[in-house]
Design a protein around this motif. Structure first.
Motif, PDB file in Angstrom:
ATOM      1  N   SER A 102      64.794 110.442  48.798  1.00  0.00           N
ATOM      2  CA  SER A 102      65.544 110.489  50.057  1.00  0.00           C
ATOM      3  C   SER A 102      64.725 111.153  51.158  1.00  0.00           C
ATOM      4  O   SER A 102      64.635 110.643  52.283  1.00  0.00           O
ATOM      5  N   TYR A 103      64.115 112.302  50.843  1.00  0.00           N
ATOM      6  CA  TYR A 103      63.330 113.006  51.858  1.00  0.00           C
ATOM      7  C   TYR A 103      62.029 112.268  52.177  1.00  0.00           C
ATOM      8  O   TYR A 103      61.563 112.278  53.323  1.00  0.00           O
ATOM      9  N   VAL A 118      62.767 109.711  54.685  1.00  0.00           N
ATOM     10  CA  VAL A 118      62.897 110.334  56.007  1.00  0.00           C
ATOM     11  C   VAL A 118      61.513 110.518  56.634  1.00  0.00           C
ATOM     12  O   VAL A 118      61.303 110.241  57.820  1.00  0.00           O
ATOM     13  N   ARG A 153      60.081 107.310  57.907  1.00  0.00           N
ATOM     14  CA  ARG A 153      60.714 106.878  59.162  1.00  0.00           C
ATOM     15  C   ARG A 153      60.210 107.685  60.358  1.00  0.00           C
ATOM     16  O   ARG A 153      60.613 107.429  61.495  1.00  0.00           O
ATOM     17  N   GLU A 155      60.712 110.928  60.883  1.00  0.00           N
ATOM     18  CA  GLU A 155      61.654 111.972  61.299  1.00  0.00           C
ATOM     19  C   GLU A 155      61.195 113.335  60.775  1.00  0.00           C
ATOM     20  O   GLU A 155      61.903 114.030  60.038  1.00  0.00           O
TER      21      GLU A 155
END
Length: 250
Positions: free
Chosen positions: A174-175, A178, A181, A183
Motif C-alpha cells: 500500500s505504501y 503511494v 504515485r 505522493e
C-alpha cells in the motif's frame, strides 16, 4: 497481481536468493521467505543474526522511480513494519533512521535494500526485512542482546508468522504504491511521526563523526541535522547512526 511466495528452510541470505531469482526474470512481488539465515546481513555488510523463529524475507521489486527516490524504500518498508506491529500487537514501534524498527529503544527489525543496475538502468530492488519474532534473547550473542528485542520477549507469547508476513506485505504494498504515485509528502509526514523528531544524533561519514539535532527529513529521505555551529546539513544512506536519543517530551 498477488504475491508469489518462495519458501525455504535454511539459506545463506534471502536477499541473495531474491537477487538471483530477479536476474532470472522472476516477477515483481516475488517474496523469498526462509526459516533461518546463516549469512544474514545488514547495511555495510554487518552480520544479522537470523535463527529459527524469526521472520526473514525479501521482496523483488522493479520500481519505476527516479534514482534519487530509491533511498526512500527503506523508510517505506520501516513504516509498513512499524504500523503492522502496532496494529497486530498494540506495540509502540518506532523508527530509527534509516532502516531500523525499535520497541522501547531496542531493535526488533532491520531492513536492507539492495539495487541492481545495468549502467543507468535499474534492473531490480530487493527489499530485505528481518523481524526478531519467536525466539528469546538468549538466542542472540551477548554483545547484541542489550540493544535488541524480540516479539516473544515483548509479548510473552509466540506470534503467527504467516499472519505477520501477510500483514507486512499488505502494508508495504500500500505504501509502495503511494510512493509510485509520487505522493512523497504523505509518506514522509507519517515517517516523521514514527521517527519522533527532533532527535539527538551522532553519525559517521567515512572517518568523520558528527553530532547534532536531527530536525527533519528532506524530500529524498535524507536526515537533516543541525550541527553545533548552527548549520544544517543532510545525511544520506552512506551515513551510519552511532547514537539515536529521543528528546523527552514535556
Amino acid at each position: 497481481m498477488g504475491f508469489k511466495l518462495f519458501e525455504l528452510g535454511r539459506v545463506g541470505s534471502t536477499n541473495d536468493v531474491a537477487r538471483e531469482l530477479a536476474s532470472r526474470g522472476w516477477p515483481e512481488w516475488t517474496v523469498v521467505v526462509a526459516e533461518e539465515q546463516t549469512s544474514g546481513r545488514g547495511r555495510f555488510g554487518r552480520e544479522w543474526i537470523s535463527p529459527r523463529g524469526g521472520l526473514w524475507f525479501s521482496i523483488i521489486l522493479r520500481p519505476r522511480l527516479d534514482r534519487g527516490d530509491l533511498q526512500l524504500l527503506p523508510l517505506v518498508a520501516g513504516l509498513a513494519v512499524a504500523e503492522t506491529l502496532s496494529s497486530l500487537y498494540g506495540l509502540d514501534a518506532e523508527l530509527r533512521w534509516p532502516n531500523d524498527i525499535l520497541i522501547g529503544g531496542r531493535k526488533v527489525c532491520g531492513i536492507l535494500v539492495e539495487n541492481s543496475f545495468s549502467g543507468e538502468e535499474l534492473l531490480s530492488s530487493i527489499v530485505g526485512i528481518g523481524i526478531n519474532a519467536n525466539f528469546g534473547l538468549e538466542e542472540l550473542p551477548e554483545g547484541v542482546r542489550e540493544g535488541a528485542t524480540t516479539l516473544l520477549y515483548e509479548l510473552g507469547h509466540p506470534v503467527d508468522l504467516g499472519e505477520l508476513l501477510s500483514a507486512c506485505l499488505s502494508s508495504f504494498r500500500s505504501y509502495y504504491e503511494v510512493l509510485l504515485r509520487g505522493e512523497k509528502a504523505l509518506l514522509l509526514s507519517r515517517v516523521r511521526e514514527l521517527l519522533g523528531l527532533p532527535v539527538e544524533v551522532v553519525l559517521s561519514e567515512g572517518e568523520l563523526t558528527f553530532s547534532g539535532l536531527a530536525l527533519d527529513l528532506a524530500d529524498d529521505g535524507s536526515l537533516l541535522v543541525r550541527l553545533p555551529d548552527g548549520t544544517t546539513r543532510p545525511f544520506g544512506p552512506s551515513s551510519t547512526v552511532l547514537s539515536w536519543l529521543r528528546l523527552k517530551r514535556a
